[in-house]
Write a protein that holds these residues in place. Sequence first.
Motif, PDB file in Angstrom:
ATOM      1  N   ALA A 301      37.991  61.673 -62.187  1.00  0.00           N
ATOM      2  CA  ALA A 301      38.870  60.900 -61.646  1.00  0.00           C
ATOM      3  C   ALA A 301      39.381  59.729 -62.039  1.00  0.00           C
ATOM      4  O   ALA A 301      40.182  59.040 -62.303  1.00  0.00           O
ATOM      5  N   LEU A 302      38.240  59.046 -63.017  1.00  0.00           N
ATOM      6  CA  LEU A 302      38.278  57.824 -63.760  1.00  0.00           C
ATOM      7  C   LEU A 302      39.121  57.911 -64.988  1.00  0.00           C
ATOM      8  O   LEU A 302      38.850  58.811 -65.547  1.00  0.00           O
ATOM      9  N   ALA A 303      40.166  56.846 -65.115  1.00  0.00           N
ATOM     10  CA  ALA A 303      40.836  57.102 -66.592  1.00  0.00           C
ATOM     11  C   ALA A 303      40.771  55.266 -66.904  1.00  0.00           C
ATOM     12  O   ALA A 303      40.202  54.418 -66.248  1.00  0.00           O
ATOM     13  N   GLN A 304      41.440  55.114 -68.111  1.00  0.00           N
ATOM     14  CA  GLN A 304      41.631  53.787 -68.566  1.00  0.00           C
ATOM     15  C   GLN A 304      42.974  53.584 -68.888  1.00  0.00           C
ATOM     16  O   GLN A 304      43.622  54.371 -69.260  1.00  0.00           O
ATOM     17  N   LYS A 305      43.339  52.338 -68.782  1.00  0.00           N
ATOM     18  CA  LYS A 305      44.718  51.857 -69.187  1.00  0.00           C
ATOM     19  C   LYS A 305      44.607  50.329 -69.536  1.00  0.00           C
ATOM     20  O   LYS A 305      44.116  49.556 -68.608  1.00  0.00           O
ATOM     21  N   ASP A 306      45.045  50.082 -70.835  1.00  0.00           N
ATOM     22  CA  ASP A 306      44.776  48.704 -71.237  1.00  0.00           C
ATOM     23  C   ASP A 306      43.451  47.940 -71.425  1.00  0.00           C
ATOM     24  O   ASP A 306      43.223  46.953 -71.266  1.00  0.00           O
ATOM     25  N   GLY A 307      42.453  49.014 -71.435  1.00  0.00           N
ATOM     26  CA  GLY A 307      41.152  48.643 -71.452  1.00  0.00           C
ATOM     27  C   GLY A 307      40.453  48.530 -70.045  1.00  0.00           C
ATOM     28  O   GLY A 307      39.464  48.267 -69.974  1.00  0.00           O
ATOM     29  N   TYR A 308      41.119  48.843 -69.046  1.00  0.00           N
ATOM     30  CA  TYR A 308      40.584  48.701 -67.712  1.00  0.00           C
ATOM     31  C   TYR A 308      40.682  49.706 -66.924  1.00  0.00           C
ATOM     32  O   TYR A 308      41.213  51.030 -67.288  1.00  0.00           O
ATOM     33  N   PRO A 309      39.440  50.190 -66.194  1.00  0.00           N
ATOM     34  CA  PRO A 309      39.465  51.361 -65.170  1.00  0.00           C
ATOM     35  C   PRO A 309      40.565  51.601 -64.234  1.00  0.00           C
ATOM     36  O   PRO A 309      40.944  50.605 -63.750  1.00  0.00           O
ATOM     37  N   ILE A 310      41.081  52.863 -64.248  1.00  0.00           N
ATOM     38  CA  ILE A 310      42.255  53.147 -63.228  1.00  0.00           C
ATOM     39  C   ILE A 310      41.938  54.430 -62.656  1.00  0.00           C
ATOM     40  O   ILE A 310      41.115  55.252 -63.154  1.00  0.00           O
ATOM     41  N   VAL A 311      42.725  54.859 -61.366  1.00  0.00           N
ATOM     42  CA  VAL A 311      42.760  56.227 -60.884  1.00  0.00           C
ATOM     43  C   VAL A 311      44.139  56.454 -60.536  1.00  0.00           C
ATOM     44  O   VAL A 311      45.034  55.474 -60.567  1.00  0.00           O
ATOM     45  N   TRP A 312      44.554  57.671 -60.618  1.00  0.00           N
ATOM     46  CA  TRP A 312      45.943  58.062 -60.485  1.00  0.00           C
ATOM     47  C   TRP A 312      46.115  58.631 -58.855  1.00  0.00           C
ATOM     48  O   TRP A 312      45.343  59.382 -58.506  1.00  0.00           O
ATOM     49  N   VAL A 313      47.139  57.814 -58.260  1.00  0.00           N
ATOM     50  CA  VAL A 313      47.041  58.129 -56.735  1.00  0.00           C
ATOM     51  C   VAL A 313      48.262  58.726 -56.746  1.00  0.00           C
ATOM     52  O   VAL A 313      49.344  58.291 -57.163  1.00  0.00           O
ATOM     53  N   VAL A 314      48.550  59.789 -55.806  1.00  0.00           N
ATOM     54  CA  VAL A 314      49.724  60.674 -55.428  1.00  0.00           C
ATOM     55  C   VAL A 314      50.335  59.735 -54.291  1.00  0.00           C
ATOM     56  O   VAL A 314      49.490  60.004 -53.147  1.00  0.00           O
ATOM     57  N   ASP A 315      51.588  59.632 -54.215  1.00  0.00           N
ATOM     58  CA  ASP A 315      52.326  59.043 -53.154  1.00  0.00           C
ATOM     59  C   ASP A 315      52.807  60.424 -52.351  1.00  0.00           C
ATOM     60  O   ASP A 315      53.281  61.290 -52.586  1.00  0.00           O
ATOM     61  N   ARG A 316      52.327  60.120 -50.815  1.00  0.00           N
ATOM     62  CA  ARG A 316      52.736  61.393 -50.143  1.00  0.00           C
ATOM     63  C   ARG A 316      54.304  61.488 -49.712  1.00  0.00           C
ATOM     64  O   ARG A 316      54.764  62.517 -49.645  1.00  0.00           O
ATOM     65  N   GLY A 317      55.109  60.304 -49.700  1.00  0.00           N
ATOM     66  CA  GLY A 317      56.342  60.613 -49.501  1.00  0.00           C
ATOM     67  C   GLY A 317      57.266  60.928 -50.539  1.00  0.00           C
ATOM     68  O   GLY A 317      57.814  61.991 -50.638  1.00  0.00           O
ATOM     69  N   THR A 318      57.083  60.496 -51.751  1.00  0.00           N
ATOM     70  CA  THR A 318      57.680  60.664 -52.978  1.00  0.00           C
ATOM     71  C   THR A 318      57.140  61.842 -53.871  1.00  0.00           C
ATOM     72  O   THR A 318      57.756  62.467 -54.538  1.00  0.00           O
ATOM     73  N   GLU A 319      55.886  62.126 -53.611  1.00  0.00           N
ATOM     74  CA  GLU A 319      55.222  62.932 -54.262  1.00  0.00           C
ATOM     75  C   GLU A 319      55.148  62.767 -55.708  1.00  0.00           C
ATOM     76  O   GLU A 319      55.201  63.720 -56.724  1.00  0.00           O
ATOM     77  N   LEU A 320      54.994  61.457 -55.977  1.00  0.00           N
ATOM     78  CA  LEU A 320      54.950  60.838 -57.502  1.00  0.00           C
ATOM     79  C   LEU A 320      53.682  60.303 -57.593  1.00  0.00           C
ATOM     80  O   LEU A 320      52.823  59.766 -56.792  1.00  0.00           O
ATOM     81  N   VAL A 321      53.034  60.436 -58.902  1.00  0.00           N
ATOM     82  CA  VAL A 321      51.645  59.647 -59.205  1.00  0.00           C
ATOM     83  C   VAL A 321      51.909  58.341 -59.799  1.00  0.00           C
ATOM     84  O   VAL A 321      52.749  58.188 -60.622  1.00  0.00           O
ATOM     85  N   ARG A 322      51.035  57.325 -59.272  1.00  0.00           N
ATOM     86  CA  ARG A 322      51.132  55.919 -59.944  1.00  0.00           C
ATOM     87  C   ARG A 322      49.526  55.548 -60.289  1.00  0.00           C
ATOM     88  O   ARG A 322      48.904  56.001 -59.617  1.00  0.00           O
ATOM     89  N   SER A 323      49.524  54.923 -61.536  1.00  0.00           N
ATOM     90  CA  SER A 323      48.121  54.463 -61.892  1.00  0.00           C
ATOM     91  C   SER A 323      47.849  53.133 -60.790  1.00  0.00           C
ATOM     92  O   SER A 323      48.602  52.323 -60.378  1.00  0.00           O
ATOM     93  N   ARG A 324      46.645  53.098 -60.583  1.00  0.00           N
ATOM     94  CA  ARG A 324      45.853  51.960 -59.663  1.00  0.00           C
ATOM     95  C   ARG A 324      44.679  51.473 -60.356  1.00  0.00           C
ATOM     96  O   ARG A 324      43.968  52.184 -60.469  1.00  0.00           O
ATOM     97  N   PRO A 325      44.644  50.369 -60.556  1.00  0.00           N
ATOM     98  CA  PRO A 325      43.402  49.623 -61.412  1.00  0.00           C
ATOM     99  C   PRO A 325      42.450  49.675 -60.133  1.00  0.00           C
ATOM    100  O   PRO A 325      42.866  49.379 -58.772  1.00  0.00           O
ATOM    101  N   VAL A 326      41.010  49.801 -60.394  1.00  0.00           N
ATOM    102  CA  VAL A 326      39.857  49.956 -59.525  1.00  0.00           C
ATOM    103  C   VAL A 326      38.707  48.952 -59.878  1.00  0.00           C
ATOM    104  O   VAL A 326      38.673  48.565 -61.147  1.00  0.00           O
ATOM    105  N   THR A 327      38.020  48.625 -59.102  1.00  0.00           N
ATOM    106  CA  THR A 327      36.744  47.872 -59.531  1.00  0.00           C
ATOM    107  C   THR A 327      35.683  48.744 -59.038  1.00  0.00           C
ATOM    108  O   THR A 327      35.200  49.255 -58.140  1.00  0.00           O
ATOM    109  N   LEU A 328      34.629  49.087 -60.157  1.00  0.00           N
ATOM    110  CA  LEU A 328      33.842  49.626 -60.054  1.00  0.00           C
ATOM    111  C   LEU A 328      32.504  48.917 -59.694  1.00  0.00           C
ATOM    112  O   LEU A 328      32.121  48.052 -60.404  1.00  0.00           O
TER     113      LEU A 328
END
Length: 386
Positions: A301-328
């Motif tokens: 589930a872990l990915a990278q964006k601009d050199g920082y770790p992220i995960v992709w979160v699914v919005d329940r209402g719009t059913e769209l995925v958005r990237s979200r930075p996380v702290t490991l």
Amino acid sequence: MFMPIELRRRISFIASAALISAASMGLAGCSEEKAETAELVRPVKVIEIAEADTARQLTYSGAVRARTEMNLGFRVSGKIVERLVNVGDRVKVGDLLARIDATDYELAVRSASANLDAAERQVETVMLVRDRAEQLLARKFASQAQFDQAVLSYNQAVATRDAAKSALSQAKNQVVYTSLAADRPGIVTGINADVGQVVGSGTPVATVAVEGEKEVQVAVPETEIANFRAGLPVKVGLWADKALSLDGTVREVAGSADQQSRTFSVRVSLPNDQRVLLGMTATVEASAGGDTPFVSVPLSALAQKDGYPIVWVVDRGTELVRSRPVTLADFTGDGVRVTDGLEVGDLVVAAGTQFMADDLKVTISNDTSHQSALVTPEADDTRLVR
């Protein structure tokens, strides 16, 4: 106006081709328009974030070894002439392990024995002189000084004889020391010298693991050593038998770090179990508490964006995925621990992150049977987003 039949056929063919071409272009335009308006929906695998936890599982690998290991060596120096054991042999008390050349030590015994005989003859001689001086002193034919001199010579001869006796006993002991024997039962785990090698006094020749209590030795980094103390209960598993789980206890924690690896040695005592053999690879698991809550997600589930770790979160209402930075926090054998960036109820894409993009449309299935599942390395509940 009259037109030849051949000309009329050519004109009719050209008109038909033009109509077919126009129709084809119209159909292609409709297809492209429909393709442009069709929205891409990609199925992905997701997990639902449940309640966060503060307890961490620490896992380290080590090897089973005997609590006591003896590095046996000769008490005298010499050339090894015989080795009677190999690695893996079981030995009992008194079993001979190796021998060195005893020729010089046997000659020393003969020399010490001869010196003792000479000393005993000297004692007999001075004893006669002392007795004669005592008789002459009683008859007033010798002075007190002469008698005292005879007594002193006798005492000196006795002391020389006693020293010769000790030298002979020491020489005999050295002959015995030319044979290396086991003084406790165990298993030979190492051979450090072989036939023909000249070894010094105390040089390790064979290593014997003493029968009895077994333990596991693991190396713990300095960032986690504070979680270990003597008496701490831990779980021990063996790679050779996945179904075997033992209750171990931390017996000893090193007071200083190893100079090369900068890790601390931790020894874990094991219960007596015949299935546990020396040299087996074991894993030690311990629980460590903390103040920072975390959730565990699969490594996929872990990915990278601009050199920082992220995960992709699914919005329940719009059913769209958005990237979200996380702290490991750290990585485990089954995933990664996240301390910041995720909340309870979030749907995280668990597989196929390389195909994700912001605002990508997905459709969530109606299956809600796993919505309350706790996401941990031990229970990785997933659902398919269609």
